[in-house]
Design a protein around this motif. Structure first.
Motif, PDB file in Angstrom:
ATOM      1  N   LEU A   1       0.845  -1.194   0.000  1.00  0.00           N
ATOM      2  CA  LEU A   1       0.000   0.000   0.000  1.00  0.00           C
ATOM      3  C   LEU A   1       0.880   1.244   0.000  1.00  0.00           C
ATOM      4  O   LEU A   1       1.789   1.360   0.812  1.00  0.00           O
ATOM      5  CB  LEU A   1      -0.898  -0.016   1.249  1.00  0.00           C
ATOM      6  CG  LEU A   1      -1.956   1.085   1.337  1.00  0.00           C
ATOM      7  CD1 LEU A   1      -2.981   0.952   0.223  1.00  0.00           C
ATOM      8  CD2 LEU A   1      -2.658   1.032   2.684  1.00  0.00           C
TER       9      LEU A   1
ATOM     10  N   SER B   1       0.693   5.427   0.166  1.00  0.00           N
ATOM     11  CA  SER B   1      -0.162   6.577   0.457  1.00  0.00           C
ATOM     12  C   SER B   1       0.621   7.867   0.250  1.00  0.00           C
ATOM     13  O   SER B   1       1.794   7.946   0.598  1.00  0.00           O
ATOM     14  CB  SER B   1      -0.648   6.558   1.906  1.00  0.00           C
ATOM     15  OG  SER B   1      -1.130   5.296   2.255  1.00  0.00           O
TER      16      SER B   1
ATOM     17  N   HIS C   1      -4.346  10.246  -0.260  1.00  0.00           N
ATOM     18  CA  HIS C   1      -4.840   9.330  -1.286  1.00  0.00           C
ATOM     19  C   HIS C   1      -3.950   8.098  -1.229  1.00  0.00           C
ATOM     20  O   HIS C   1      -2.737   8.225  -1.008  1.00  0.00           O
ATOM     21  CB  HIS C   1      -4.733  10.023  -2.651  1.00  0.00           C
ATOM     22  CG  HIS C   1      -5.518   9.381  -3.748  1.00  0.00           C
ATOM     23  ND1 HIS C   1      -6.701   8.720  -3.552  1.00  0.00           N
ATOM     24  CD2 HIS C   1      -5.273   9.302  -5.088  1.00  0.00           C
ATOM     25  CE1 HIS C   1      -7.158   8.289  -4.709  1.00  0.00           C
ATOM     26  NE2 HIS C   1      -6.301   8.618  -5.667  1.00  0.00           N
ATOM     27  N   GLN C   2      -4.523   6.939  -1.399  1.00  0.00           N
ATOM     28  CA  GLN C   2      -3.726   5.720  -1.274  1.00  0.00           C
ATOM     29  C   GLN C   2      -4.114   4.711  -2.336  1.00  0.00           C
ATOM     30  O   GLN C   2      -5.205   4.765  -2.894  1.00  0.00           O
ATOM     31  CB  GLN C   2      -3.914   5.115   0.118  1.00  0.00           C
ATOM     32  CG  GLN C   2      -5.331   4.661   0.405  1.00  0.00           C
ATOM     33  CD  GLN C   2      -5.491   4.189   1.835  1.00  0.00           C
ATOM     34  OE1 GLN C   2      -5.032   4.814   2.771  1.00  0.00           O
ATOM     35  NE2 GLN C   2      -6.172   3.061   2.009  1.00  0.00           N
ATOM     36  N   ARG C   3      -3.213   3.783  -2.606  1.00  0.00           N
ATOM     37  CA  ARG C   3      -3.520   2.742  -3.585  1.00  0.00           C
ATOM     38  C   ARG C   3      -2.842   1.448  -3.198  1.00  0.00           C
ATOM     39  O   ARG C   3      -1.679   1.434  -2.783  1.00  0.00           O
ATOM     40  CB  ARG C   3      -3.076   3.146  -4.980  1.00  0.00           C
ATOM     41  CG  ARG C   3      -3.291   2.038  -6.030  1.00  0.00           C
ATOM     42  CD  ARG C   3      -3.289   2.560  -7.448  1.00  0.00           C
ATOM     43  NE  ARG C   3      -4.362   3.523  -7.633  1.00  0.00           N
ATOM     44  CZ  ARG C   3      -4.209   4.694  -8.222  1.00  0.00           C
ATOM     45  NH1 ARG C   3      -3.033   5.052  -8.682  1.00  0.00           N
ATOM     46  NH2 ARG C   3      -5.235   5.514  -8.353  1.00  0.00           N
ATOM     47  N   LYS C   4      -3.606   0.382  -3.378  1.00  0.00           N
ATOM     48  CA  LYS C   4      -3.085  -0.954  -3.129  1.00  0.00           C
ATOM     49  C   LYS C   4      -2.461  -1.456  -4.428  1.00  0.00           C
ATOM     50  O   LYS C   4      -3.068  -1.351  -5.501  1.00  0.00           O
ATOM     51  CB  LYS C   4      -4.238  -1.864  -2.709  1.00  0.00           C
ATOM     52  CG  LYS C   4      -3.805  -3.026  -1.908  1.00  0.00           C
ATOM     53  CD  LYS C   4      -4.971  -3.643  -1.164  1.00  0.00           C
ATOM     54  CE  LYS C   4      -4.441  -4.734  -0.266  1.00  0.00           C
ATOM     55  NZ  LYS C   4      -5.444  -5.197   0.670  1.00  0.00           N
TER      56      LYS C   4
ATOM     57  N   THR D   1       3.995   5.246  -8.546  1.00  0.00           N
ATOM     58  CA  THR D   1       2.689   5.178  -7.886  1.00  0.00           C
ATOM     59  C   THR D   1       2.393   6.483  -7.154  1.00  0.00           C
ATOM     60  O   THR D   1       1.278   7.013  -7.237  1.00  0.00           O
ATOM     61  CB  THR D   1       2.663   4.002  -6.886  1.00  0.00           C
ATOM     62  OG1 THR D   1       3.072   2.820  -7.563  1.00  0.00           O
ATOM     63  CG2 THR D   1       1.283   3.810  -6.296  1.00  0.00           C
TER      64      THR D   1
ATOM     65  N   ASN E   1       1.326   9.224  -9.543  1.00  0.00           N
ATOM     66  CA  ASN E   1      -0.063   9.060  -9.992  1.00  0.00           C
ATOM     67  C   ASN E   1      -1.048   9.473  -8.908  1.00  0.00           C
ATOM     68  O   ASN E   1      -2.027  10.167  -9.174  1.00  0.00           O
ATOM     69  CB  ASN E   1      -0.318   7.600 -10.399  1.00  0.00           C
ATOM     70  CG  ASN E   1       0.399   7.258 -11.693  1.00  0.00           C
ATOM     71  OD1 ASN E   1       0.620   8.130 -12.544  1.00  0.00           O
ATOM     72  ND2 ASN E   1       0.774   6.003 -11.851  1.00  0.00           N
ATOM     73  N   LEU E   2      -0.765   9.033  -7.686  1.00  0.00           N
ATOM     74  CA  LEU E   2      -1.653   9.380  -6.579  1.00  0.00           C
ATOM     75  C   LEU E   2      -1.726  10.894  -6.416  1.00  0.00           C
ATOM     76  O   LEU E   2      -2.807  11.465  -6.246  1.00  0.00           O
ATOM     77  CB  LEU E   2      -1.155   8.728  -5.280  1.00  0.00           C
ATOM     78  CG  LEU E   2      -1.339   7.216  -5.179  1.00  0.00           C
ATOM     79  CD1 LEU E   2      -0.510   6.640  -4.037  1.00  0.00           C
ATOM     80  CD2 LEU E   2      -2.820   6.877  -4.975  1.00  0.00           C
TER      81      LEU E   2
ATOM     82  N   GLU F   1      -3.748  12.608  -9.105  1.00  0.00           N
ATOM     83  CA  GLU F   1      -5.187  12.364  -8.966  1.00  0.00           C
ATOM     84  C   GLU F   1      -5.851  13.236  -7.897  1.00  0.00           C
ATOM     85  O   GLU F   1      -7.049  13.499  -7.966  1.00  0.00           O
ATOM     86  CB  GLU F   1      -5.439  10.880  -8.639  1.00  0.00           C
ATOM     87  CG  GLU F   1      -5.240   9.955  -9.836  1.00  0.00           C
ATOM     88  CD  GLU F   1      -5.093   8.492  -9.433  1.00  0.00           C
ATOM     89  OE1 GLU F   1      -4.526   7.724 -10.224  1.00  0.00           O
ATOM     90  OE2 GLU F   1      -5.531   8.126  -8.323  1.00  0.00           O
TER      91      GLU F   1
END
Length: 419
Positions: free
Chosen positions: A296, A298, A311-314, A328, A331-332, A335
Motif C-alpha cells: 500500500l 499513500s 490518497h492511497q492505492r493498493k 505510484t 499518480n496518486l 489524482e
DNA sequence: TCTGGGGTCCTAGGACCC
DNA sequence: TCTGGGGTCCTAGGACCC
C-alpha cells in the motif's frame, strides 16, 4: 499472564532534548546551563520548521508549550534562548542511559527516545527496597551522564507513567493503586495519557475536569459518546491497565513513512514530483533495510492554508523498488492535487511483507530485477559514503535535497500512543 | 521569521458479495 | 416484486503519542 503485584518503573528524562543539548554545551566549555534559564530547542523558522521541540522549566513558567511556534514563544518571553536540535546527540544520550538501565533489569521497553519502562519481575530477592533502587538509578544517571530523570513507580505502566510526570525534575514518585484517589484523581483530566486536545473539550462538556471526575463518571455514557476510546480513558482514570513491558518480541513495524514541510510553497506538479521522489528514496531505502516490501502506497499533502488530504492505492504485487513506488506516488498525487500551493508532502508505505518471497519472481520480470539490483547498489554506496554520494540528476541545481526525511541507520525506538 | 516529523489505531461510509 | 442484512474490503480522515 500478568502478575497482579508487578513492580514497574517509568523513567522519563527531564526536558530531554534541552537537557541533552545543555549537558553537551557544558562539557564543551560553555558556562551557561540552558536548563536554568528560559530556553527552548527549536527548528529553523526560515525553513518553516519554527516550533518548540523542548523547553526548559524556566521557559515553561512563561507558558511556553512544546509544539508551539517559536514566534509566539518569543512573544511570551523576550529573552528566550533558542538552540537548534542535535538529533545524533539525542540518540547517543538515549543509548547511554539505556546501557545503565540494563544493569538493573533485562526487562526494558524503550517507549520513546527519552522514556523507558522497567519491569522488576523475579527480582524480589535481589532488591529489598524499590524506592531506594529508584533513587539509586536516578542518581547514577545524573552522576554518570549529567542529566536528570524522573522515576515513577507502580504496579502497571500507566500508573508508573503518570507517577513520573508528577513533580519535576530529578524526582522519584510512587503511584500505587491505594494512592490513586489521593495523588491522581485531583489532577486535571488532560494530564491523563490518551486525553488529547480533541477529547478534552468533549469531557469538559460532560462536566469532567479532573481525572477523578472521569473515573467516577458512568462508563456507558462515555462509551456512547467516545466509543472505545471512552472506555479506554475511563479504565486509565481508574488505574486499570495491564499491558506487558515489551523487552523482546517487539511488535513488527506496520509501515514506514517520510514527510517534509518544504521551505517554500510548492506550486507546480514537477517540483511536487521531485519532493515526492526525494521522500520515496528515503522511505524505500528504509523499507529495503527492514527486508520488506509494501503493498500500500499513500501520499498526503497539506496546503498553505493547513488543509490536509491524502490518497492511497493498493498494488497488485508488493514492491520495494524506488522507481515503482515513486511512479505510484506521482499518480496518486496527480489524482488528488487541487492546484493549491502546497506546504507539506508525505509518503507512507504499509501492508508490509517480507521481501524474500519476491526474490524469485524478480527473475520473471527482467525490468523489476534490474531495478532491484540498482536499488541495492545505490543503498550500498549510500551506506558506505553517505546519502549524498549518489543522487538523481533531477536534483542537481534544483535546490532540493535528494533524500528528504529522517530515521535512517539508527532507527531509534518509535513513539506510539500504545502502552 | 507563524504553525515538525515519526508513528499506531479507530471509525465511518460505500462497494460488493451472498 | 416497494427495497433485508451480515460480512469483508477499501478508502479517507482524524484521534492519540512523543
Amino acid at each position: 499472564m500478568v502478575s497482579s503485584n508487578r513492580i514497574i518503573f517509568h523513567i522519563d528524562v527531564n526536558s530531554a532534548y534541552l537537557s541533552w543539548t545543555s549537558v553537551y554545551n557544558l562539557q564543551h566549555g560553555d558556562t551557561l546551563d540552558l536548563r536554568m534559564v528560559p530556553s527552548v530547542v527549536g527548528g529553523d523558522p526560515r525553513s518553516r520548521h519554527g516550533i518548540v521541540l523542548a523547553k526548559s522549566i524556566p521557559a515553561k513558567k512563561y507558558g511556553i508549550q512544546t509544539g508551539e511556534p517559536l514566534f509566539s514563544a518569543r512573544q511570551k518571553c523576550r529573552d528566550l534562548i533558542i538552540v537548534p536540535p542535535m538529533y545524533d546527540l539525542y540518540i547517543r544520550s538515549s543509548n547511554a542511559m539505556v546501557e545503565i538501565l540494563r544493569e538493573y533489569t533485562p526487562y526494558i521497553q524503550r517507549f520513546s527516545i527519552d522514556e523507558c519502562f522497567l519491569d522488576f519481575a523475579g527480582t524480589e530477592n535481589i532488591y529489598k527496597d524499590y524506592i531506594e533502587l529508584a533513587y539509586k538509578i536516578k542518581d547514577r544517571i545524573r552522576e554518570d551522564l549529567g542529566f536528570t530523570v524522573n522515576v515513577g513507580i507502580s504496579t502497571n505502566k500507566l500508573l508508573a507513567k503518570v507517577a513520573s510526570d508528577l513533580e519535576k525534575p530529578d524526582k522519584v514518585h510512587t503511584l500505587f493503586p491505594h494512592e490513586i484517589r489521593e495523588k491522581m484523581w485531583p489532577l486535571p483530566v488532560e494530564n491523563l495519557f490518551m486525553v488529547g486536545r480533541a477529547t478534552l473539550p468533549k469531557l469538559n462538556k460532560m462536566n469532567i475536569y479532573t481525572i477523578g471526575d472521569l473515573a467516577n463518571h458512568d462508563v456507558e455514557i462515555l462509551k456512547a459518546s467516545l466509543k472505545s476510546h471512552g472506555v479506554l480513558i475511563w479504565n486509565y482514570a481508574n488505574g486499570i491497565e495491564d499491558s506487558e513491558v515489551r523487552s523482546c518480541n517487539l511488535p513488527e513495524v506496520k509501515g514506514v513513512g517520510n514527510s517534509t514541510t518544504t521551505s517554500f510553497d510548492v506550486a507546480d506538479r514537477k517540483t511536487a514530483h521531485m519532493v515526492l521522489l526525494s521522500l520515496v528514496e528515503t522511505a524505500s531505502m528504509r523499507l529495503r533495510n527492514l527486508g520488506n516490501c509494501c503493498r500500500l502506497v499513500s501520499v498526503s499533502l497539506k496546503t498553505s492554508s493547513f488543509v490536509n488530504y491524502s490518497h492511497q492505492r493498493k498494488l497488485l504485487t508488493p514492491t520495494n523498488s524506488t522507481r515503482k513506488i515513486a511512479e505510484t506516488a506521482y499518480n496518486l498525487f496527480d489524482e488528488i492535487w487541487r492546484g493549491e500551493p502546497i506546504r507539506h508532502l508525505g509518503v507512507y508505505l504499509s501492508e508490509l511483507c517480507s521481501s524474500e518471497f519476491y526474490q524469485i519472481s524478480f527473475l520473471d520480470d527482467e525490468d523489476t530485477e534490474k531495478s532491484s539490483r540498482l536499488d541495492k547498489a545505490i543503498d550500498a554506496i549510500r551506506l558506505k559514503y553517505g546519502p549524498k554520494a549518489v543522487m538523481r540528476s533531477v536534483f542537481l541545481h534544483s535546490g532540493l535535497k535528494p533524500m528528504m526525511g529522517g530515521v535512517t541507520e539508527d532507527d531509534y525506538p518509535v513513539m506510539t500512543s500504545m502502552l
